[in-house]
Write a protein that holds these residues in place. Structure first.
Motif, PDB file in Angstrom:
ATOM      1  N   LEU A 287     -16.913  29.419  -5.959  1.00  0.00           N
ATOM      2  CA  LEU A 287     -16.889  28.015  -6.380  1.00  0.00           C
ATOM      3  C   LEU A 287     -16.600  27.083  -5.206  1.00  0.00           C
ATOM      4  O   LEU A 287     -17.204  26.008  -5.097  1.00  0.00           O
ATOM      5  N   SER A 288     -15.708  27.499  -4.329  1.00  0.00           N
ATOM      6  CA  SER A 288     -15.388  26.674  -3.160  1.00  0.00           C
ATOM      7  C   SER A 288     -16.598  26.543  -2.237  1.00  0.00           C
ATOM      8  O   SER A 288     -16.868  25.461  -1.714  1.00  0.00           O
ATOM      9  N   THR A 289     -17.314  27.638  -2.053  1.00  0.00           N
ATOM     10  CA  THR A 289     -18.518  27.597  -1.212  1.00  0.00           C
ATOM     11  C   THR A 289     -19.530  26.611  -1.787  1.00  0.00           C
ATOM     12  O   THR A 289     -20.082  25.786  -1.063  1.00  0.00           O
ATOM     13  N   GLU A 290     -19.748  26.704  -3.064  1.00  0.00           N
ATOM     14  CA  GLU A 290     -20.702  25.800  -3.713  1.00  0.00           C
ATOM     15  C   GLU A 290     -20.245  24.346  -3.591  1.00  0.00           C
ATOM     16  O   GLU A 290     -21.052  23.454  -3.305  1.00  0.00           O
ATOM     17  N   TYR A 291     -18.965  24.112  -3.776  1.00  0.00           N
ATOM     18  CA  TYR A 291     -18.431  22.755  -3.702  1.00  0.00           C
ATOM     19  C   TYR A 291     -18.546  22.201  -2.281  1.00  0.00           C
ATOM     20  O   TYR A 291     -18.975  21.068  -2.079  1.00  0.00           O
ATOM     21  N   ILE A 292     -18.173  23.011  -1.290  1.00  0.00           N
ATOM     22  CA  ILE A 292     -18.271  22.579   0.111  1.00  0.00           C
ATOM     23  C   ILE A 292     -19.728  22.292   0.457  1.00  0.00           C
ATOM     24  O   ILE A 292     -20.037  21.286   1.097  1.00  0.00           O
ATOM     25  N   TRP A 293     -20.626  23.174   0.041  1.00  0.00           N
ATOM     26  CA  TRP A 293     -22.053  23.007   0.338  1.00  0.00           C
ATOM     27  C   TRP A 293     -22.574  21.682  -0.233  1.00  0.00           C
ATOM     28  O   TRP A 293     -23.298  20.955   0.429  1.00  0.00           O
TER      29      TRP A 293
END
Length: 142
Positions: free
Chosen positions: A75-81
């Protein structure tokens, strides 16, 4: 995409990460090194995306912070992206992923069946010569 702004666990993780490390391209933007890692991390060569390369950085930060939760990492990766990276940063990750995929596509096309068959046949050879037997089968030390 799920709204993550009100998820306290994700918020805490995003506040604790070293954003400079997250935004760096893996292996100093060296596609050969990234391609090698991609091949060594899996039995099958998967097509990389810019976001999957970003995820490598997020995983490293999660390890540094002693967080071992794939849900938080994903989820963090998706949010950062989607919300932290600029268009040019995303383009750099995508470009590196495309270069790596090109390298790995060429590597996977190499046919080494003949070499593997020759190695297998070396193991099958028998000889009456003790030197040859010790060379191919190892030297007994008893």
């Amino acid at each position: 995409m799920q709204d993550l702004r009100f998820n306290p666990i994700i918020d805490e993780f995003l506040n604790r990460i070293n954003h400079e490390k997250i935004y760096e391209l893996p292996y100093d933007n060296n596609p050969l090194m990234v391609a090698t890692r991609a091949r060594n991390c899996s039995t099958t060569i998967k097509k990389l995306t810019g976001q999957s390369l970003l995820k490598w950085n997020v995983k490293l930060e999660a390890q540094r912070l002693k967080i071992n939760n794939n849900y938080i990492i994903n989820l963090s990766t998706e949010y950062i992206w989607n919300f932290y990276l600029s268009d040019s940063q995303r383009d750099r990750f995508i470009s590196l992923a495309n270069n790596v995929n090109d390298i790995n596509r060429h590597v996977s096309m190499i046919n080494n069946t003949d070499t593997i068959n020759r190695i297998f046949r070396l193991d099958q050879q028998k000889s009456n010569n003790p030197f040859v037997e010790n060379f191919f089968n190892g030297t007994p030390f008893y």
